[in-house]
Design a protein around this motif. Structure first.
Motif, PDB file in Angstrom:
ATOM      1  N   UNK A   6      75.863  40.733-108.015  1.00 22.86           N
ATOM      2  CA  UNK A   6      75.938  39.316-107.566  1.00 22.86           C
ATOM      3  C   UNK A   6      76.551  39.168-106.450  1.00 22.86           C
ATOM      4  N   UNK A   7      77.796  40.114-106.376  1.00 17.16           N
ATOM      5  CA  UNK A   7      78.492  40.047-104.971  1.00 17.16           C
ATOM      6  C   UNK A   7      77.593  40.264-103.628  1.00 17.16           C
ATOM      7  N   UNK A   8      76.562  41.451-103.942  1.00 13.32           N
ATOM      8  CA  UNK A   8      76.019  41.600-102.806  1.00 13.32           C
ATOM      9  C   UNK A   8      74.779  40.583-102.549  1.00 13.32           C
ATOM     10  N   UNK A   9      74.488  39.607-103.462  1.00  9.84           N
ATOM     11  CA  UNK A   9      73.391  38.513-103.362  1.00  9.84           C
ATOM     12  C   UNK A   9      74.338  37.312-102.626  1.00  9.84           C
ATOM     13  N   UNK A  10      75.530  37.563-102.645  1.00 11.87           N
ATOM     14  CA  UNK A  10      76.313  36.347-101.874  1.00 11.87           C
ATOM     15  C   UNK A  10      77.186  35.492-103.004  1.00 11.87           C
ATOM     16  N   UNK A  11      76.931  35.761-104.075  1.00 11.01           N
ATOM     17  CA  UNK A  11      77.772  34.811-104.979  1.00 11.01           C
ATOM     18  C   UNK A  11      79.412  35.039-104.536  1.00 11.01           C
ATOM     19  N   UNK A  12      79.973  33.708-104.558  1.00 10.36           N
ATOM     20  CA  UNK A  12      81.319  33.647-103.893  1.00 10.36           C
ATOM     21  C   UNK A  12      82.465  33.563-105.306  1.00 10.36           C
ATOM     22  N   UNK A  13      81.919  33.235-106.322  1.00 10.20           N
ATOM     23  CA  UNK A  13      82.431  33.172-107.697  1.00 10.20           C
ATOM     24  C   UNK A  13      81.581  33.397-108.768  1.00 10.20           C
TER      25      UNK A  13
ATOM     26  N   UNK B  15      79.932  26.098-103.438  1.00 12.62           N
ATOM     27  CA  UNK B  15      79.960  27.705-103.437  1.00 12.62           C
ATOM     28  C   UNK B  15      78.734  28.164-104.146  1.00 12.62           C
ATOM     29  N   UNK B  16      78.103  29.421-103.701  1.00 15.94           N
ATOM     30  CA  UNK B  16      77.251  29.927-104.579  1.00 15.94           C
ATOM     31  C   UNK B  16      77.879  30.539-106.002  1.00 15.94           C
ATOM     32  N   UNK B  17      77.445  30.356-107.027  1.00 15.26           N
ATOM     33  CA  UNK B  17      77.821  31.014-108.231  1.00 15.26           C
ATOM     34  C   UNK B  17      77.016  32.208-108.876  1.00 15.26           C
ATOM     35  N   UNK B  18      77.578  33.139-109.164  1.00 14.71           N
ATOM     36  CA  UNK B  18      77.030  34.245-109.901  1.00 14.71           C
ATOM     37  C   UNK B  18      77.138  34.422-111.371  1.00 14.71           C
ATOM     38  N   UNK B  19      76.214  34.729-112.098  1.00 12.77           N
ATOM     39  CA  UNK B  19      76.261  34.706-113.670  1.00 12.77           C
ATOM     40  C   UNK B  19      75.902  35.863-114.089  1.00 12.77           C
ATOM     41  N   UNK B  20      76.422  36.779-114.812  1.00 12.05           N
ATOM     42  CA  UNK B  20      75.953  38.020-115.612  1.00 12.05           C
ATOM     43  C   UNK B  20      75.601  37.296-117.053  1.00 12.05           C
ATOM     44  N   UNK B  21      74.263  37.326-117.166  1.00 11.87           N
ATOM     45  CA  UNK B  21      73.639  36.672-118.360  1.00 11.87           C
ATOM     46  C   UNK B  21      72.709  37.450-119.261  1.00 11.87           C
TER      47      UNK B  21
ATOM     48  N   UNK C  15      83.132  26.790-114.418  1.00 16.45           N
ATOM     49  CA  UNK C  15      82.283  27.601-113.265  1.00 16.45           C
ATOM     50  C   UNK C  15      81.896  26.521-112.113  1.00 16.45           C
ATOM     51  N   UNK C  16      81.613  25.370-112.657  1.00 19.27           N
ATOM     52  CA  UNK C  16      81.274  24.339-111.772  1.00 19.27           C
ATOM     53  C   UNK C  16      82.200  23.783-110.843  1.00 19.27           C
ATOM     54  N   UNK C  17      83.317  23.685-111.545  1.00 17.94           N
ATOM     55  CA  UNK C  17      84.505  23.196-110.875  1.00 17.94           C
ATOM     56  C   UNK C  17      84.869  24.249-109.741  1.00 17.94           C
ATOM     57  N   UNK C  18      84.606  25.547-110.046  1.00 13.44           N
ATOM     58  CA  UNK C  18      84.942  26.531-108.938  1.00 13.44           C
ATOM     59  C   UNK C  18      83.866  26.381-107.964  1.00 13.44           C
ATOM     60  N   UNK C  19      82.785  26.064-108.147  1.00 16.08           N
ATOM     61  CA  UNK C  19      81.743  25.780-107.091  1.00 16.08           C
ATOM     62  C   UNK C  19      82.022  24.817-106.304  1.00 16.08           C
ATOM     63  N   UNK C  20      82.798  23.782-106.725  1.00 13.86           N
ATOM     64  CA  UNK C  20      83.053  22.693-105.987  1.00 13.86           C
ATOM     65  C   UNK C  20      84.367  22.828-104.998  1.00 13.86           C
ATOM     66  N   UNK C  21      84.828  23.707-105.535  1.00 18.23           N
ATOM     67  CA  UNK C  21      86.400  23.876-104.582  1.00 18.23           C
ATOM     68  C   UNK C  21      86.056  24.398-103.264  1.00 18.23           C
TER      69      UNK C  21
END
Lengths: 248, 248
Positions: A82-89, A2-8, A242-248
Motif C-alpha cells: 500500500x505504501x509503495x502504491x502511494x497510500x498516505x494513510x 489523501x490517498x487511503x490504503x486498506x488491507x482487506x 479513515x475518511x476523516x484522515x483522508x480529509x486532513x
C-alpha cells in the motif's frame, strides 16, 4: 484528499462495508458543493488478502511472538505494498489483526489507524465505562483490546462461558458465508447471558467486522440501541476515522 | 489461484459488484471441497481511482489521441501499480476506459482482460447477431466496441435519437448517486424506442457497469430476459472472466 490504503479481504463482506462507507461519506461530504461531474471519492488502494491463508497462519492466543511471525508478515507485506502504491494513510479492515498491531506495523512509514484506538475513543465519548467484547477468539482471548479500553477508563470483558464464545465463532463463520439467519437475535441472546448485572444500559462491542452484518439497520451508524443494548459498530467507526484522515 | 488486479472506482458501486462477484464465485468454487477454515478467495489489489478526476480528464469522442493522453495515463499508472503489487492478471472494472484500451495498456506486461472482448465472446456464444449498446457517451459514440462486436459477426448500434442518449447519461449519473428509482423501466423504455423492428427478440448490452445496478434481480447473472429483451450484464461477464483467469 489523501490517498487511503486498506488491507482487506479478512473477510471480504466487511471490506465491501468499509469501501462503501468511505465512498458514501465522500459523496455526502461533497453534496451541495458546486462540482462538475460525479462526486469525488478519495483514491484508494485495497490489498485484499486470502482469508483462508490468514486464518491458517494464526498463532497462539497466548500471544507469543514466534507463533505469529508468518501471520504478522502477511499483513506487514500488504501494508508495504500500500505504501509503495502511494497510500498516505492506511487501515486494516478487520479486528483480529489488531491484536498483532504493533508487530504488523513495525517499519511502516505511513500512519495506520488502529480500529481499537478509534473504537475506544468513540466509546469514551459515549460515556461507556463497561463493555462486552464480541469477536474472534484472538480478540476475545488476548488482552490487547481490553488494555486499549482500560487506558480510556473502560472495562472490557468477553463472554465468560465457552457456550457463548462458541456461538460467536459460529456466527462469524455463518455471516462470512452469506448465511447468518437469525444472527441478530442470537447475538442479542449472547449479550443477555454475558452481562452479570441486569436492569441497566448494556454496551456491547461488535469487535469483529463481520458481526455488524447481522444488523443491516445499523449499517450506516457507528452505534445503535436495540432492546436496551447499545451496540457498537466497529466497522463504521473505523471507516469514518479513515475518511476523516483522508480529509486532513 | 493467481493474484488479480482491478482498476476500480469508476464508479465505486460497480467496483463493489465486481469484487463481490469474484469473492462469491470463489466461495462457490470451493464449496464441498474439504478445506480447513474460511473459503479461499484470490488475493487481489484494487486501485480505486477518483471518478471525478477520470471524468474531467476525458478527451473528445472524435477519439484523437492527444485529447485522451492524461486520461490514458491516469489508468495506465494504476495498472503499473497493480503490476508492482504482484497482480498476475488485471481488469479495468468499467466500460468507458475500454474505448482507450490499446493506449492504456501500452507497456503493461501482465495480461489485461478487456470487457469488450469478454462480452463479445459471450454474445457470440448466445447467437446474438444484432445488439443495442447502452453506455456512456464515449462507449456509444466511439466505434471501438462495435468494431470488437463486428469481428464476431455482431452488429452493435447505439440509440439514434439524442433524447434516448440523454436519458441513458442521466440514468448512469443517478445510479452512481445511489438513486435511480424507476431506472429499470426507463432503460426498457429506451430499448423499446431504439429498436427499429418490433416483434422479435431484442438484445441490449448494459455497456456501462452502473446500468446493471438498475436490475438487482440479474445481479448474479450474465444475462436475463425481461419483457422480450435479452439484457447483457457486462459487469458479471467481465467478473467471471477475471475469476476464470485467476484459476488458470
Amino acid at each position: 484528499m489523501k490517498k487511503l490504503g486498506i488491507v482487506g479481504g479478512v473477510a471480504w463482506p466487511s471490506t465491501i462495508d468499509y469501501y462503501r462507507a468511505i465512498c458514501r461519506l465522500s459523496v455526502a461530504h461533497h453534496k451541495g458543493k458546486s462540482i462538475r461531474g460525479p462526486a469525488p471519492v478519495p483514491e484508494m488502494t485495497i490489498e485484499s488478502l486470502n482469508i483462508n491463508k490468514s486464518f491458517s497462519l494464526r498463532g497462539s492466543v497466548a500471544n507469543d511472538d514466534a507463533s505469529w511471525e508468518a501471520y504478522d508478515g502477511y499483513f506487514r507485506d500488504a501494508l508495504l505494498r500500500l505504501e509503495r502504491s502511494g497510500a498516505e494513510v492506511a487501515i486494516i479492515a478487520s479486528s483480529t489483526p489488531h491484536n498483532r498491531f504493533q508487530s504488523i506495523t513495525r517499519g511502516i512509514r505511513i500512519p495506520v489507524i488502529s480500529i481499537f484506538d478509534a473504537v475506544a475513543d468513540n466509546c469514551a465519548q459515549l460515556g461507556i465505562t463497561e463493555m462486552l467484547i464480541l469477536g474472534t477468539a484472538p480478540t476475545m482471548d488476548m488482552a490487547v483490546f481490553s488494555e486499549v479500553l482500560a487506558r480510556r477508563g473502560i472495562c472490557g470483558f468477553s463472554p465468560a462461558r465457552p457456550e457463548e464464545r462458541a456461538e460467536i465463532a459460529a456466527l462469524i463463520a455463518e455471516l462470512y458465508a452469506d448465511r447468518g439467519e437469525g444472527a441478530a437475535q442470537r447475538i442479542l441472546g449472547v449479550i443477555e447471558i454475558s452481562f452479570p448485572k441486569k436492569g441497566k444500559m448494556r454496551a456491547a462491542c461488535l469487535a469483529c467486522t463481520e458481526l455488524p452484518l447481522a444488523f443491516p439497520e445499523m449499517e450506516q451508524n457507528t452505534s445503535a440501541q436495540i432492546d436496551e443494548v447499545l451496540l457498537i459498530n466497529t466497522t463504521m467507526i473505523h471507516a469514518k476515522a479513515a475518511f476523516s484522515a483522508a480529509l486532513q
